[in-house]
Design a protein around this motif. Structure first.
Motif, PDB file in Angstrom:
ATOM      1  N   GLY A  32       0.828  -1.196   0.000  1.00 30.56           N
ATOM      2  CA  GLY A  32       0.000   0.000   0.000  1.00 30.56           C
ATOM      3  C   GLY A  32       0.863   1.246   0.000  1.00 30.56           C
ATOM      4  O   GLY A  32       1.958   1.269  -0.562  1.00 30.56           O
ATOM      5  N   VAL A  33       0.373   2.285   0.639  1.00 31.92           N
ATOM      6  CA  VAL A  33       1.089   3.560   0.707  1.00 31.92           C
ATOM      7  C   VAL A  33       1.707   3.708   2.095  1.00 31.92           C
ATOM      8  O   VAL A  33       1.021   3.586   3.108  1.00 31.92           O
ATOM      9  CB  VAL A  33       0.155   4.749   0.412  1.00 31.92           C
ATOM     10  CG1 VAL A  33       0.928   6.068   0.514  1.00 31.92           C
ATOM     11  CG2 VAL A  33      -0.465   4.605  -0.975  1.00 31.92           C
ATOM     12  N   GLY A 291      -5.421  -0.678   0.489  1.00 32.65           N
ATOM     13  CA  GLY A 291      -6.828  -0.746   0.128  1.00 32.65           C
ATOM     14  C   GLY A 291      -7.034  -1.145  -1.310  1.00 32.65           C
ATOM     15  O   GLY A 291      -6.085  -1.194  -2.104  1.00 32.65           O
ATOM     16  N   PRO A 292      -8.272  -1.406  -1.691  1.00 29.22           N
ATOM     17  CA  PRO A 292      -8.581  -1.811  -3.063  1.00 29.22           C
ATOM     18  C   PRO A 292      -8.141  -0.773  -4.084  1.00 29.22           C
ATOM     19  O   PRO A 292      -8.462   0.416  -3.972  1.00 29.22           O
ATOM     20  CB  PRO A 292     -10.114  -1.940  -3.050  1.00 29.22           C
ATOM     21  CG  PRO A 292     -10.473  -2.164  -1.616  1.00 29.22           C
ATOM     22  CD  PRO A 292      -9.467  -1.388  -0.831  1.00 29.22           C
ATOM     23  N   GLY A 293      -7.377  -1.199  -5.066  1.00 30.98           N
ATOM     24  CA  GLY A 293      -6.942  -0.308  -6.129  1.00 30.98           C
ATOM     25  C   GLY A 293      -5.792   0.604  -5.775  1.00 30.98           C
ATOM     26  O   GLY A 293      -5.375   1.436  -6.592  1.00 30.98           O
ATOM     27  N   VAL A 294      -5.237   0.484  -4.575  1.00 26.75           N
ATOM     28  CA  VAL A 294      -4.136   1.344  -4.145  1.00 26.75           C
ATOM     29  C   VAL A 294      -2.811   0.716  -4.578  1.00 26.75           C
ATOM     30  O   VAL A 294      -2.495  -0.407  -4.194  1.00 26.75           O
ATOM     31  CB  VAL A 294      -4.151   1.558  -2.620  1.00 26.75           C
ATOM     32  CG1 VAL A 294      -2.921   2.322  -2.172  1.00 26.75           C
ATOM     33  CG2 VAL A 294      -5.423   2.294  -2.207  1.00 26.75           C
ATOM     34  N   GLU A 295      -2.056   1.442  -5.383  1.00 29.04           N
ATOM     35  CA  GLU A 295      -0.758   0.953  -5.834  1.00 29.04           C
ATOM     36  C   GLU A 295       0.307   1.236  -4.780  1.00 29.04           C
ATOM     37  O   GLU A 295       0.268   2.274  -4.113  1.00 29.04           O
ATOM     38  CB  GLU A 295      -0.363   1.623  -7.149  1.00 29.04           C
ATOM     39  CG  GLU A 295      -1.265   1.270  -8.320  1.00 29.04           C
ATOM     40  CD  GLU A 295      -1.193  -0.198  -8.686  1.00 29.04           C
ATOM     41  OE1 GLU A 295      -0.087  -0.783  -8.574  1.00 29.04           O
ATOM     42  OE2 GLU A 295      -2.239  -0.769  -9.060  1.00 29.04           O
ATOM     43  N   PRO A 296       1.267   0.331  -4.613  1.00 31.91           N
ATOM     44  CA  PRO A 296       2.340   0.554  -3.633  1.00 31.91           C
ATOM     45  C   PRO A 296       3.093   1.856  -3.917  1.00 31.91           C
ATOM     46  O   PRO A 296       3.409   2.165  -5.067  1.00 31.91           O
ATOM     47  CB  PRO A 296       3.241  -0.667  -3.822  1.00 31.91           C
ATOM     48  CG  PRO A 296       2.328  -1.730  -4.366  1.00 31.91           C
ATOM     49  CD  PRO A 296       1.365  -0.993  -5.253  1.00 31.91           C
ATOM     50  N   SER A 330     -10.216  13.971   3.265  1.00 39.54           N
ATOM     51  CA  SER A 330     -10.216  12.613   2.736  1.00 39.54           C
ATOM     52  C   SER A 330      -8.991  12.361   1.868  1.00 39.54           C
ATOM     53  O   SER A 330      -8.686  13.139   0.954  1.00 39.54           O
ATOM     54  CB  SER A 330     -11.476  12.346   1.930  1.00 39.54           C
ATOM     55  OG  SER A 330     -11.405  11.075   1.300  1.00 39.54           O
ATOM     56  N   MET A 331      -8.336  11.247   2.111  1.00 39.51           N
ATOM     57  CA  MET A 331      -7.196  10.809   1.309  1.00 39.51           C
ATOM     58  C   MET A 331      -7.610   9.908   0.160  1.00 39.51           C
ATOM     59  O   MET A 331      -6.762   9.461  -0.605  1.00 39.51           O
ATOM     60  CB  MET A 331      -6.211  10.035   2.193  1.00 39.51           C
ATOM     61  CG  MET A 331      -5.634  10.812   3.346  1.00 39.51           C
ATOM     62  SD  MET A 331      -4.442   9.827   4.297  1.00 39.51           S
ATOM     63  CE  MET A 331      -5.558   8.768   5.221  1.00 39.51           C
ATOM     64  N   SER A 337      -5.482   7.444  -6.994  1.00 36.76           N
ATOM     65  CA  SER A 337      -4.816   7.943  -8.202  1.00 36.76           C
ATOM     66  C   SER A 337      -3.296   7.960  -8.081  1.00 36.76           C
ATOM     67  O   SER A 337      -2.590   7.941  -9.095  1.00 36.76           O
ATOM     68  CB  SER A 337      -5.303   9.361  -8.510  1.00 36.76           C
ATOM     69  OG  SER A 337      -4.841  10.282  -7.521  1.00 36.76           O
ATOM     70  N   GLY A 338      -2.798   8.034  -6.860  1.00 37.32           N
ATOM     71  CA  GLY A 338      -1.359   8.193  -6.651  1.00 37.32           C
ATOM     72  C   GLY A 338      -0.880   9.613  -6.841  1.00 37.32           C
ATOM     73  O   GLY A 338       0.318   9.893  -6.733  1.00 37.32           O
ATOM     74  N   ASP A 339      -1.776  10.546  -7.095  1.00 34.95           N
ATOM     75  CA  ASP A 339      -1.429  11.945  -7.353  1.00 34.95           C
ATOM     76  C   ASP A 339      -1.736  12.783  -6.118  1.00 34.95           C
ATOM     77  O   ASP A 339      -2.900  13.031  -5.797  1.00 34.95           O
ATOM     78  CB  ASP A 339      -2.226  12.459  -8.550  1.00 34.95           C
ATOM     79  CG  ASP A 339      -1.898  13.915  -8.885  1.00 34.95           C
ATOM     80  OD1 ASP A 339      -0.993  14.496  -8.248  1.00 34.95           O
ATOM     81  OD2 ASP A 339      -2.565  14.467  -9.782  1.00 34.95           O
TER      82      ASP A 339
END
Length: 418
Positions: A32-33, A291-296, A330-331, A337-339
Motif C-alpha cells: 500500500g502507501v 486498500g482496493p486499487g491502491v498501488e504501492p 479525505s485521502m 490515483s497516486g497523485d
C-alpha cells in the motif's frame, strides 16, 4: 457491497520501529502507501485518540489531558464520531482494544456507535479488566489482552462476511511496562541505541526550560527501545493473523486497512524521555494505508490522524462534512490515483496542555512555545534530527500562520493548509 475499513492503532510507537515488524512491512507497507511524514494531532494518547474518532484537533475537541474519557463524554463528543456515522449508514461496527484513559471510572459505558465493544478498562496494571459490551472480565496482563482483543476482532470479521463493517484494533503495545511474549522476549537483546540526537550536547538553540536538562540514562533508553521492538513482534503476529482471516474469508480485497500509532516516543533525543513534545520522534507516527486499487507507494505527503475519519466516511460513500465540517481531509482520491499534487501544503500539530504549536511546510518545521514566547525553526532536509534551530531566520510569517491555523476549524482550517 461497500468496502470494509479497519484501523490498527498501536500505543507509543516511534516511526523508526516500523521496519522491525516484518509481516506488517511486507503485507501492509509494501502492498500500500507508506507515508514518511505522518503526524499525531497531539502526541499524547488520549487527545490523539479523541482526534482520530472525531477528526477534530484538540483546540476544537477540548480534551487536552490524558484522562480523556470524562471530558470527551461530558462535551458530547462521543455522539458524533466515525463510528456513529458509519453505524447510521448501515455498517456493522466493532471496537477491540485500548480506548481512552479514564474508562475504568465508567466501566458500564459502551460508546455510541459500536455494535461490538471489547475495551480495556485498566491499561497500566498487571491484571487488567476488560469490558465486553458492558460486561466486565479479567485477563492476565496487557499482552494477553492484546491477544484477546485480536481474537475477538477475527471472530467479528468471520461473522460479518456478508455486510460492510468498520473495526478498530488498538493493542496496548508497545506501551510499557514491557512484557513481550516468551516467543519474542529475546528477539532484540542488546540492540544498538545511539541516534544522533541522543543526549544532545548543544542545547542553546532549544527553549530555555530544555537547556539545563540532565542527560538521560543511555542504558535505560536502550532497554526501553529493546522492549518496544520485542512487544511490536507480538503486534506483528496479531496483524498477520488478522490479514490471514481477511484473506481466508475472501474479504482482503475489499478491506481498507489503516495502520497508525497514537503518538511517537522520545528515548533520550534532545535529553527528553516520553512523548508530548514537538519533535519528530514524538509528533511523528508510522502511517500506512492498504486498500482496493491502491498501488504501492512511498509518499512524502503530509498526513495526520484527523484524516482517518473523513477518508473512512468517503470510502463508505458518505459526505465527511455532513452535519459538521471536519478538520481532516479525505485521502481517498489521492490514494486511488497516486497523485498528491493537490494535497495540503502545510500541516499542524499541537499540544494545548503544554501550549506549543507546530507547523510543517515543505522541509521546514516551525515550533512556537506560546507560554514562554520562544520558537524553533528547523530544515529537516539539512537537519533531520533537529539539532540546530535556524535562530537568525525571520519567523514573522510562520508565527502568523501558526496562530491562524490554531484558531480555525473545519473547512476554514483546511483552506489555511493550502
Amino acid at each position: 457491497m461497500p468496502d470494509n475499513v479497519l484501523w490498527i492503532i498501536t500505543d507509543d510507537q516511534p516511526r523508526s520501529t516500523l521496519r522491525s515488524m516484518d509481516q506488517t512491512w511486507r503485507r501492509l507497507a509494501q502492498k500500500g502507501v507508506r507515508f514518511r511524514q505522518g503526524y499525531s494531532a497531539m502526541p499524547l494518547c488520549g487527545p490523539a485518540r479523541a482526534s482520530m474518532l472525531t477528526s477534530l484537533y484538540p483546540h476544537n475537541h477540548g480534551c487536552d489531558t490524558n484522562m480523556t474519557h470524562q471530558p470527551f463524554v461530558a462535551q458530547g463528543r462521543d455522539r458524533d464520531t466515525v463510528a456513529t456515522r458509519l453505524q447510521a449508514a448501515g455498517y456493522d461496527t466493532g471496537y477491540f482494544g485500548k480506548y481512552m484513559n479514564g474508562l475504568a471510572q465508567d466501566p458500564a459505558y459502551v460508546a455510541p456507535g459500536w455494535d461490538r465493544w471489547v475495551a480495556l478498562l485498566d491499561g497500566m496494571i498487571d491484571d487488567p479488566r476488560v469490558s465486553v459490551d458492558g460486561t466486565i472480565r479479567k485477563v492476565e496482563g496487557q499482552r494477553e489482552f492484546d491477544r484477546f482483543a485480536a481474537r475477538r476482532l477475527r471472530r467479528f470479521i468471520r461473522r460479518h462476511q456478508d455486510a460492510p463493517w468498520f473495526a478498530i484494533y488498538s493493542p496496548t503495545a508497545p506501551h510499557g511496562p514491557y512484557t513481550p511474549s516468551p516467543q519474542h522476549a529475546d528477539d532484540f537483546d542488546g540492540v544498538e541505541w545511539d541516534p544522533p540526537a541522543l543526549n544532545e550536547a548543544h542545547m542553546g538553540d532549544k527553549p530555555s526550560w530544555l537547556r539545563d536538562l540532565p542527560p538521560q540514562d543511555r542504558r535505560r533508553m536502550q532497554r526501553i527501545y529493546e522492549g518496544k521492538l520485542e512487544e511490536l513482534q507480538d503486534v506483528d503476529d496479531q496483524v498477520a493473523k488478522v490479514l490471514d482471516t481477511l484473506r481466508d474469508t475472501g474479504q482482503l480485497r475489499r478491506t481498507w486497512i489503516f495502520f497508525v500509532s497514537d503518538n511517537g516516543y522520545l528515548l533520550g533525543e534532545h535529553r527528553l524521555f516520553h512523548k508530548s513534545q514537538p519533535y519528530e520522534e514524538s509528533a511523528g507516527i508510522p502511517f500506512l494505508v492498504r486498500g482496493p486499487g491502491v498501488e504501492p507507494l512511498v509518499s512524502g505527503a503530509l498526513v495526520s490522524q484527523v484524516d482517518l475519519m473523513p477518508t473512512t466516511l468517503d470510502v463508505a460513500g458518505l459526505d465527511p462534512d455532513a452535519g459538521r465540517d471536519l478538520d481532516g481531509r479525505s485521502m481517498l482520491g489521492p490514494l486511488r490515483s497516486g497523485d498528491w499534487s493537490a494535497w495540503r501544503r502545510r500541516l499542524a500539530v499541537e499540544n494545548t496542555n503544554l501550549d506549543w504549536v507546530l507547523v510543517r511546510e515543505g522541509s521546514r518545521v516551525y515550533i512556537e512555545h506560546q507560554d514562554s514566547d520562544e520558537w524553533e525553526l528547523y530544515d529537516l532536509a539539512q537537519d533531520p534530527h533537529q539539532l540546530t534551530s535556524l535562530q537568525d531566520a525571520d519567523v514573522t510569517e510562520w508565527s502568523r500562520r501558526a496562530r491562524e491555523l490554531f484558531g480555525a476549524r473545519g473547512i476554514a482550517m483546511r483552506a489555511l493548509e493550502q
